[in-house]
Design an enzyme around this catalytic site. Structure first.
Site, PDB file in Angstrom:
ATOM      1  N   GLU A 141       0.805  -1.219   0.000  1.00 22.00           N
ATOM      2  CA  GLU A 141       0.000   0.000   0.000  1.00 22.00           C
ATOM      3  C   GLU A 141       0.840   1.272   0.000  1.00 22.00           C
ATOM      4  O   GLU A 141       0.522   2.240  -0.702  1.00 22.00           O
ATOM      5  CB  GLU A 141      -0.941   0.002   1.211  1.00 22.00           C
ATOM      6  N   HIS A 210     -10.632  -5.394  10.174  1.00 20.49           N
ATOM      7  CA  HIS A 210     -11.351  -5.103   8.936  1.00 20.49           C
ATOM      8  C   HIS A 210     -12.625  -4.313   9.188  1.00 20.49           C
ATOM      9  O   HIS A 210     -13.479  -4.220   8.307  1.00 20.49           O
ATOM     10  CB  HIS A 210     -11.673  -6.400   8.189  1.00 20.49           C
TER      11      HIS A 210
END
Length: 405
Positions: A141, A210
């Site tokens: 990322e 998450h």
């Protein structure tokens, strides 16, 4: 990265700048498939269309209350012109229209190419536009977000997908020190017209890592604009506006809203990045909310209307900057404010919003501002505990009754 930036420079040869005055923007210039059985179709009026192999639990959004007064924002769209799309399809349509319109728009992220994205927002784009404009990246990322920022500096308009917003914490250095600040630190020599988007929020038993709500993390970064979509209509309009903006924009999407269905216009439209949406006019209390909590609020409104209350509901949409014009006019009318968010209570969006209202509209308040937020705990995996950490419609009803005593 050097090779990628060279490619970006070649693609930007015919770049035409978009007039920033066209939009009211300021100088802010892993595959994670959804849990099987946990995503359901819910229409824009708050009604679910059915679960897919789901094990429903008590305490979902549906209540037994039926509003005695039809809300303009929740009326049926079956007879309206246009076409019906799910929210993730509306995001894709907006992205595809902008890629057709401007060859400098490109997409990058994990599995965004031939797989079509973990939630299928980019499905079908790679065969149409090729691997250079729809770039599959490694699980890195920080690297591909930095590559997107560099591409934006050369004149491209990258759309960077974080497969899950929690993963973008790995790119926080790039987003903070480069994306938000390079326009300023370069003395205005560079613009960073980049969109960073992806799913977040509390899903259905996705676990703590998450289920992140990172709005307040990014709100503190100078130079960024933040918007949160909540319907297919505003998802498409905000996507198009974010891509056309000269500023870096973070677009928050909620993992439980991707299958929301709504009829949207056939003709092109672009929304303003800095405007809130009046969801339901009212006179007794102003309820400010955004993203998934919009639907918890509207479920509570059904009960409140039956009890004789007339709440005004505003989807703030723009998390930075706040639309204080719309919010202020509502406060001047109702004199009472309830903020409902899924963000954490400590240091959340609600804290900043409450401070802004107190600073600007203190004299118009007849009661303390109430703020309902998620509890300051990691989101539990157990479904019943997960629901306890997030604001539910019954709590909203009780808060309005307390404010209007």
């Amino acid at each position: 990265m050097a090779a990628a930036l060279q490619t970006a420079a070649l693609l930007s040869a015919s770049h035409n700048l978009i007039d920033p005055q066209r939009f009211r923007v300021g100088l802010l210039a892993r595959s994670l498939p959804g849990r099987r059985g946990s995503i359901f179709v819910v229409r824009a009026d708050g009604r679910t269309s059915g679960f897919f192999n789901a094990k429903s639990r008590s305490g979902n959004l549906i209540t037994n209350a039926v509003a005695t007064k039809a809300d303009a924002s929740t009326s049926s769209t079956a007879s309206k012109p246009g076409h019906e799309l799910l929210l993730f399809e509306a995001l894709r349509e907006g992205l595809e229209e902008e890629m057709d319109r401007d060859p400098h728009v490109c997409v990058m992220g994990e599995d965004v190419g031939h797989y079509g994205g973990s939630y299928k927002v980019t499905k079908g784009l790679a065969p149409k536009y090729g691997d250079l404009r729809v770039l599959d990246t490694p699980i890195a990322e920080n690297s591909f977000t930095g590559m997107g920022i560099g591409a934006a500096m050369t004149g491209l308009r990258p759309v960077v997908e974080g497969m899950n917003m929690g993963f973008l914490l790995l790119a926080f250095n790039q987003i903070s020190n480069n994306c938000g600040m390079l326009h300023y630190t370069s003395g205005g020599q560079f613009k960073i017209p980049i969109v960073i988007r992806g799913p977040g929020g509390v899903g259905r038993q996705l676990g703590a890592e998450h289920s992140q709500r990172l709005e307040s993390y990014f709100q503190s970064i100078p130079g960024l604009q933040l918007v949160a979509c909540s319907t297919p209509y505003n998802a498409k309009g905000l996507m198009k506006a974010a891509i056309r903006s000269e500023n870096p924009v973070v677009l928050f999407e909620h993992v439980l809203l991707y299958n929301l269905k709504e009829r949207i216009p056939d003709e092109e439209y672009v929304l303003c990045l800095e405007e809130a949406e009046m969801v339901r006019p009212g006179g007794h209390v102003t309820i400010l909310t955004y993203s998934r909590m919009r639907y918890h609020v509207m479920q509570a409104v059904k009960t409140l209307v039956n009890k004789g209350y007339d709440p005004e509901v505003i989807d703030i949409r723009s998390l930075k900057p706040f639309d204080l014009y719309t919010i202020g006019n509502s406060v001047k009318k109702t004199h009472r404010v309830l903020i409902v968010e899924e963000c954490m209570r400590t240091g959340g969006i609600g804290s900043s919003l409450r401070a802004a209202i107190i600073d600007n509209f203190w004299d118009y308040l007849d009661a303390p501002i109430l703020c309902l937020s998620s509890q300051d705990v990691p989101t539990p995996y157990a479904g019943t505990l997960e629901e306890w950490t997030v604001v539910q419609p019954a709590q909203i009803v009780a808060a309005v009754e307390q404010l209007c005593e």
